[in-house]
Design a protein around this motif. Structure first.
Motif, mmCIF file in Angstrom:
data_model
loop_
_atom_site.group_PDB
_atom_site.id
_atom_site.type_symbol
_atom_site.label_atom_id
_atom_site.label_comp_id
_atom_site.label_asym_id
_atom_site.label_seq_id
_atom_site.Cartn_x
_atom_site.Cartn_y
_atom_site.Cartn_z
ATOM 1 N N THR A 58 -42.659 7.844 56.186
ATOM 2 C CA THR A 58 -41.578 8.293 56.070
ATOM 3 C C THR A 58 -40.410 7.792 55.053
ATOM 4 N N ARG A 59 -39.715 8.676 54.832
ATOM 5 C CA ARG A 59 -38.425 8.159 54.048
ATOM 6 C C ARG A 59 -37.519 7.141 54.875
ATOM 7 N N ALA A 60 -37.595 7.390 56.062
ATOM 8 C CA ALA A 60 -36.704 6.256 57.071
ATOM 9 C C ALA A 60 -37.412 5.086 57.272
ATOM 10 N N THR A 61 -38.940 5.114 57.179
ATOM 11 C CA THR A 61 -39.429 3.838 57.222
ATOM 12 C C THR A 61 -39.516 3.209 56.059
ATOM 13 N N ALA A 62 -39.509 3.922 55.007
ATOM 14 C CA ALA A 62 -39.501 3.094 53.594
ATOM 15 C C ALA A 62 -38.216 2.483 53.461
ATOM 16 N N ILE A 63 -37.121 3.241 54.135
ATOM 17 C CA ILE A 63 -35.725 2.546 53.767
ATOM 18 C C ILE A 63 -35.610 1.006 54.839
ATOM 19 N N ILE A 64 -36.212 1.373 55.912
ATOM 20 C CA ILE A 64 -36.179 0.331 56.921
ATOM 21 C C ILE A 64 -37.067 -0.973 56.297
ATOM 22 N N ALA A 65 -38.109 -0.660 55.582
ATOM 23 C CA ALA A 65 -39.087 -1.844 55.024
ATOM 24 C C ALA A 65 -38.101 -2.332 54.003
ATOM 25 N N LEU A 66 -37.421 -1.640 53.269
ATOM 26 C CA LEU A 66 -36.600 -2.251 51.817
ATOM 27 C C LEU A 66 -35.653 -3.018 52.634
ATOM 28 N N ILE A 67 -35.084 -2.702 53.592
ATOM 29 C CA ILE A 67 -33.931 -3.582 54.208
ATOM 30 C C ILE A 67 -34.425 -4.889 54.720
ATOM 31 N N ALA A 68 -35.692 -4.653 55.405
ATOM 32 C CA ALA A 68 -36.352 -5.849 55.919
ATOM 33 C C ALA A 68 -36.599 -6.908 54.762
ATOM 34 N N ALA A 69 -37.219 -6.341 53.579
ATOM 35 C CA ALA A 69 -37.380 -7.115 52.467
ATOM 36 C C ALA A 69 -36.237 -8.045 51.883
ATOM 37 N N LEU A 70 -35.039 -7.049 51.748
ATOM 38 C CA LEU A 70 -34.006 -7.815 51.432
ATOM 39 C C LEU A 70 -33.658 -8.950 52.209
ATOM 40 N N GLY A 71 -33.511 -8.572 53.577
ATOM 41 C CA GLY A 71 -33.266 -9.661 54.389
ATOM 42 C C GLY A 71 -34.157 -10.877 54.254
ATOM 43 N N LEU A 72 -35.365 -10.673 54.023
ATOM 44 C CA LEU A 72 -36.297 -11.815 53.666
ATOM 45 C C LEU A 72 -35.933 -12.602 52.327
ATOM 46 N N ALA A 73 -35.373 -11.843 51.366
ATOM 47 C CA ALA A 73 -35.012 -12.321 50.137
ATOM 48 C C ALA A 73 -33.704 -13.406 50.356
ATOM 49 N N CYS A 74 -32.906 -12.694 51.228
ATOM 50 C CA CYS A 74 -31.559 -13.517 51.469
ATOM 51 C C CYS A 74 -31.624 -14.609 52.501
ATOM 52 N N ARG A 79 -48.811 -11.866 39.835
ATOM 53 C CA ARG A 79 -49.924 -10.950 39.769
ATOM 54 C C ARG A 79 -49.823 -9.952 41.201
ATOM 55 N N LEU A 80 -49.340 -10.538 42.269
ATOM 56 C CA LEU A 80 -49.465 -9.818 43.433
ATOM 57 C C LEU A 80 -47.925 -8.819 43.355
ATOM 58 N N ALA A 81 -47.035 -9.170 42.980
ATOM 59 C CA ALA A 81 -45.834 -8.207 42.624
ATOM 60 C C ALA A 81 -46.106 -7.192 41.733
ATOM 61 N N GLY A 82 -47.217 -7.539 40.719
ATOM 62 C CA GLY A 82 -47.463 -6.591 39.670
ATOM 63 C C GLY A 82 -48.979 -6.041 39.677
ATOM 64 N N ARG A 83 -49.387 -5.834 40.850
ATOM 65 C CA ARG A 83 -50.556 -5.466 41.050
ATOM 66 C C ARG A 83 -50.431 -3.641 41.451
ATOM 67 N N ALA A 84 -51.363 -3.019 40.850
ATOM 68 C CA ALA A 84 -51.319 -1.617 40.855
ATOM 69 C C ALA A 84 -51.603 -1.060 42.337
ATOM 70 N N GLU A 85 -52.372 -1.641 43.089
ATOM 71 C CA GLU A 85 -52.546 -1.366 44.425
ATOM 72 C C GLU A 85 -53.152 -2.446 45.386
ATOM 73 N N THR A 123 -42.165 -7.075 48.606
ATOM 74 C CA THR A 123 -41.388 -8.195 49.223
ATOM 75 C C THR A 123 -41.360 -9.316 48.371
ATOM 76 N N VAL A 124 -42.518 -9.701 47.751
ATOM 77 C CA VAL A 124 -42.559 -10.675 46.615
ATOM 78 C C VAL A 124 -41.677 -10.289 45.329
ATOM 79 N N LYS A 125 -41.628 -8.874 44.948
ATOM 80 C CA LYS A 125 -40.803 -8.426 43.780
ATOM 81 C C LYS A 125 -39.244 -8.971 44.277
ATOM 82 N N VAL A 126 -38.912 -8.297 45.459
ATOM 83 C CA VAL A 126 -37.551 -8.625 45.824
ATOM 84 C C VAL A 126 -37.143 -10.092 45.797
ATOM 85 N N ARG A 127 -38.084 -10.837 46.335
ATOM 86 C CA ARG A 127 -37.746 -12.373 46.625
ATOM 87 C C ARG A 127 -37.681 -12.909 45.292
ATOM 88 N N MET A 128 -38.613 -12.616 44.284
ATOM 89 C CA MET A 128 -38.499 -13.137 42.948
ATOM 90 C C MET A 128 -37.292 -12.829 42.138
#
Length: 295
Positions: free
Chosen positions: A2-18, A188-194, A224-229
């Motif tokens: 869902t949209r909400a789940t996607a947003i939560i996942a993005l926030i989690a990834a940003l948290g890992l990057a920081c 390659r992980l951040a840039g894989r098609a799926e 997560t890798v892309k945000v971190r990089m």
């Protein structure tokens, strides 16, 4: 998703990057006064980790293997130590004799690093350490049956977020060596098609997750890798330069996918859960729109 789940996942990834991770994100450089000032405030241990790859030797290696990891850096240190051990596999007895491993935490961390090093000598020493300790001996069978993650083939991992500690280990391994093969693997992980449908699941994956089909349209691990990089490249000019140089050596399709909009990591074209014209994080989104019951 869902949209909400996607947003939560993005926030989690940003948290890992920081979150506190590779000290190399604060890499010492004389290029600017700001960097020099930041480097002077680093602890002796941080400076040792930052500069080890420039002039590795056994004395420095022993100090790092004897370090107690800082809070939140256990996985990072496991990866860092594994590369040290891998490069000293022929001198392993001499190196370990110089280490001070006098706590259960250090024993556990060192045995994991030895297992991750994945040489016959290191793995034999890892199992010997586990078998000698009455608390750790229960992990012997588990370790022998578990899959070993390759920091140089990360694109083969499945999409589950439980693999994030493997990424932390990979960052540690990279900072210990600055091996381009590891950074290329992250690209390659951040840039894989799926995510591969039969993607590798390490011991981090729960048993029930191993039986679930993978949805390659929602690759949270790659995101997560892309945000971190991106976050690291913004803080570290030397890393940004190295990243750009390696990106230019990758296939055009990998470069294209690596630079795709962040929303593409979430959108499932079949379900149309994220319309093409809808922004990732709307400016007018009320702060209470994402509720626990939506996740």
């Amino acid at each position: 998703m869902t949209r909400a789940t996607a947003i939560i996942a993005l926030i989690a990834a940003l948290g890992l990057a920081c979150a506190p991770a590779a000290p190399a994100a604060q890499k010492d450089s004389a290029k600017t006064k700001a960097k020099s000032k930041g480097a002077s405030s680093l602890s002796e241990e941080d400076r040792l980790l930052l500069n080890y790859y420039k002039a590795p030797d056994m004395e420095k290696a022993a100090k790092i293997l004897s370090m107690k990891p800082k809070l939140g850096m256990d996985s990072y240190m496991a990866g860092f130590r594994s590369e040290i051990l891998r490069s000293h596999t022929k001198e392993l007895p001499e190196l370990l004799s110089k280490c001070t491993v006098d706590t259960l935490t250090l024993k556990c961390g060192l045995s994991l690093a030895l297992w991750l090093a994945n040489t016959p000598e290191c793995k034999a020493e890892a199992f010997a350490m586990l078998e000698k300790d009455e608390v750790l001996t229960r992990f012997v069978k588990f370790s022998k049956e578990s899959k070993h993650p390759s920091f140089r083939k990360l694109e083969k991992l499945h999409a589950g977020m439980e693999e994030v500690p493997i990424l932390e280990m990979a960052w540690g391994a990279y900072d210990a060596t600055h091996d381009p093969a590891i950074l290329k693997s992250l690209i390659r992980l951040a840039g894989r098609a799926e995510a591969p449908k039969d993607g590798v699941k390490s011991w981090m994956a729960k048993e029930e997750d191993r039986k679930k089909p993978l949805d390659g349209c929602q690759d949270m691990l790659a995101m997560t890798v892309k945000v971190r990089m991106d976050a690291r490249a913004q803080k570290d000019a030397d890393f940004a330069t190295e990243l750009k140089a390696l990106l230019n050596t990758m296939p055009a399709e990998t470069r294209k996918l690596y630079n795709r909009p962040m929303r593409d990591y979430f959108r499932d074209p079949k379900a149309n859960l994220w319309p093409e014209d809808e922004p990732l994080m709307p400016d007018d989104m009320p702060p209470d729109e994402v509720r626990p019951e939506d996740i």
